[in-house]
Enzyme design. Structure first.
Site, mmCIF file in Angstrom:
data_model
loop_
_atom_site.group_PDB
_atom_site.id
_atom_site.type_symbol
_atom_site.label_atom_id
_atom_site.label_comp_id
_atom_site.label_asym_id
_atom_site.label_seq_id
_atom_site.Cartn_x
_atom_site.Cartn_y
_atom_site.Cartn_z
ATOM 1 N N ASP A 250 -3.452 -4.308 -17.737
ATOM 2 C CA ASP A 250 -2.360 -3.224 -18.014
ATOM 3 C C ASP A 250 -2.714 -2.352 -19.184
ATOM 4 O O ASP A 250 -1.375 -2.223 -20.024
ATOM 5 C CB ASP A 250 -0.994 -3.829 -17.625
ATOM 6 C CG ASP A 250 -0.576 -4.248 -16.223
ATOM 7 O OD1 ASP A 250 -1.444 -3.807 -15.457
ATOM 8 O OD2 ASP A 250 -0.056 -5.522 -16.272
ATOM 9 N N GLY B 208 0.757 -1.153 0.192
ATOM 10 C CA GLY B 208 0.060 0.031 -0.085
ATOM 11 C C GLY B 208 0.881 1.317 -0.106
ATOM 12 O O GLY B 208 0.209 2.284 0.435
ATOM 13 N N SER B 209 2.076 1.028 -0.531
ATOM 14 C CA SER B 209 2.896 2.488 -0.478
ATOM 15 C C SER B 209 2.286 3.645 -1.302
ATOM 16 O O SER B 209 2.410 4.771 -1.075
ATOM 17 C CB SER B 209 4.270 2.073 -0.822
ATOM 18 O OG SER B 209 4.416 1.732 -2.162
ATOM 19 N N ASN B 210 1.676 3.400 -2.423
ATOM 20 C CA ASN B 210 1.147 4.128 -3.591
ATOM 21 C C ASN B 210 -0.314 4.819 -2.920
ATOM 22 O O ASN B 210 -0.243 5.918 -2.856
ATOM 23 C CB ASN B 210 0.958 3.373 -4.813
ATOM 24 C CG ASN B 210 2.119 3.586 -5.801
ATOM 25 O OD1 ASN B 210 2.439 4.445 -6.250
ATOM 26 N ND2 ASN B 210 2.740 2.237 -5.924
ATOM 27 N N ASN C 198 -4.884 3.005 -12.606
ATOM 28 C CA ASN C 198 -4.049 1.851 -12.050
ATOM 29 C C ASN C 198 -2.584 2.364 -12.298
ATOM 30 O O ASN C 198 -2.256 3.203 -13.382
ATOM 31 C CB ASN C 198 -3.992 0.681 -13.104
ATOM 32 C CG ASN C 198 -3.306 -0.411 -12.551
ATOM 33 O OD1 ASN C 198 -3.027 -0.614 -11.308
ATOM 34 N ND2 ASN C 198 -2.383 -1.157 -13.610
ATOM 35 N N ILE D 98 -7.754 -9.234 -11.405
ATOM 36 C CA ILE D 98 -8.192 -8.660 -12.585
ATOM 37 C C ILE D 98 -9.676 -8.426 -12.457
ATOM 38 O O ILE D 98 -10.515 -9.056 -11.947
ATOM 39 C CB ILE D 98 -7.925 -9.491 -13.622
ATOM 40 C CG1 ILE D 98 -6.661 -9.758 -14.027
ATOM 41 C CG2 ILE D 98 -8.581 -8.799 -15.192
ATOM 42 C CD1 ILE D 98 -6.087 -11.204 -14.750
ATOM 43 N N HIS E 45 1.338 1.153 -13.318
ATOM 44 C CA HIS E 45 2.305 -0.013 -13.372
ATOM 45 C C HIS E 45 3.742 0.270 -13.498
ATOM 46 O O HIS E 45 4.182 1.226 -14.203
ATOM 47 C CB HIS E 45 1.753 -0.754 -14.801
ATOM 48 C CG HIS E 45 2.439 -1.852 -15.150
ATOM 49 N ND1 HIS E 45 2.014 -3.073 -14.574
ATOM 50 C CD2 HIS E 45 3.144 -2.118 -16.044
ATOM 51 C CE1 HIS E 45 2.774 -3.860 -15.091
ATOM 52 N NE2 HIS E 45 3.447 -3.341 -16.096
#
Ligand code: GRF
Length: 203
Positions: free
Chosen positions: A146, A12-14, A108, A93, A110
């Site tokens: 993605d 969960g760092s983002n 998202n 997904i 990536h």
């Protein structure tokens, strides 16, 4: 005020970077209304609870199908009147039904410069291929993995002595700047999608 949902599966760092962006006022007029984790007892979920957020763990093995699992997620998103869903290390997904219900409202991050190296272990894929530059991408989510209109990208040089770990670390530092910026633009209604491409309105 825009209501955000963050979907996670791990560290969960983002998610934390986005939350810090809100707390510092860099992203204004946004609130993380709900956090959903596909995994139990992960750092991201504990952080959400420590921050006093509405945080849920939904275990897919408790549901008869992917469709029913995503329907439960959709019910939660609808309940909190979510304007933007941020996938942040979410390892599932999404079903086409969920993508379609929230089209152009799911983003998202990536760890590669898409369309290069989609899928798992993007940093290792970059090292194995021998590219000299990789990076990270924030994009809208569509039915493919993605894939979807690209909002922002940031390059990261690959060094000769890089390992998957050292490269991932440097990419992650860029991710933590890039994701809050994309969320800020979305919240400010500056992102337009025309013919599958993103255009950013000047502020
Ligand atoms: C990040 O590298 C992100 O690009 C990828 O999954 C990882 C999640 O890390 N989609 P974190 O959970 O945000 O720390």
């Amino acid at each position: 005020m825009k209501n955000l949902a963050v979907l996670i599966s791990g560290r969960g760092s983002n998610f934390k970077a986005i939350n810090e962006g809100i707390k510092s006022g860099y992203i204004s007029n946004a609130n993380i209304s709900v956090v959903i984790s596909s995994k139990k007892d992960v750092a991201g979920l504990n952080y959400a609870k420590d921050e006093g957020m509405n945080a849920f763990h939904l275990d897919s093995s408790d549901y008869r199908s992917k469709e029913i699992y995503d329907m439960e997620i959709k019910n939660i998103l609808d309940k909190y009147r979510i304007d933007l869903i941020c996938l942040a290390g979410y390892m599932k997904i999404l079903t086409p039904q969920l993508v379609s219900a929230y089209r152009s409202r799911i983003i998202n991050i990536h760890p590669s410069l898409l369309p290069s190296f989609p899928g798992l272990n993007a940093q290792k894929q970059a090292i194995d291929y021998g590219v000299k530059v990789t990076g990270c991408t924030v994009h809208f989510v569509d039915e493919k993995i993605d894939h979807g209109p690209i909002i922002l990208q940031w390059p990261v040089n690959v060094r000769d002595d890089d390992t998957e770990i050292s490269l991932s670390k440097r990419i992650l530092e860029s991710e933590h700047k890039l994701y809050p910026q994309a969320v800020k633009w979305f919240v400010e209604d500056r992102i337009l999608i025309k013919k599958g491409k993103v255009h950013i309105r000047r502020s």
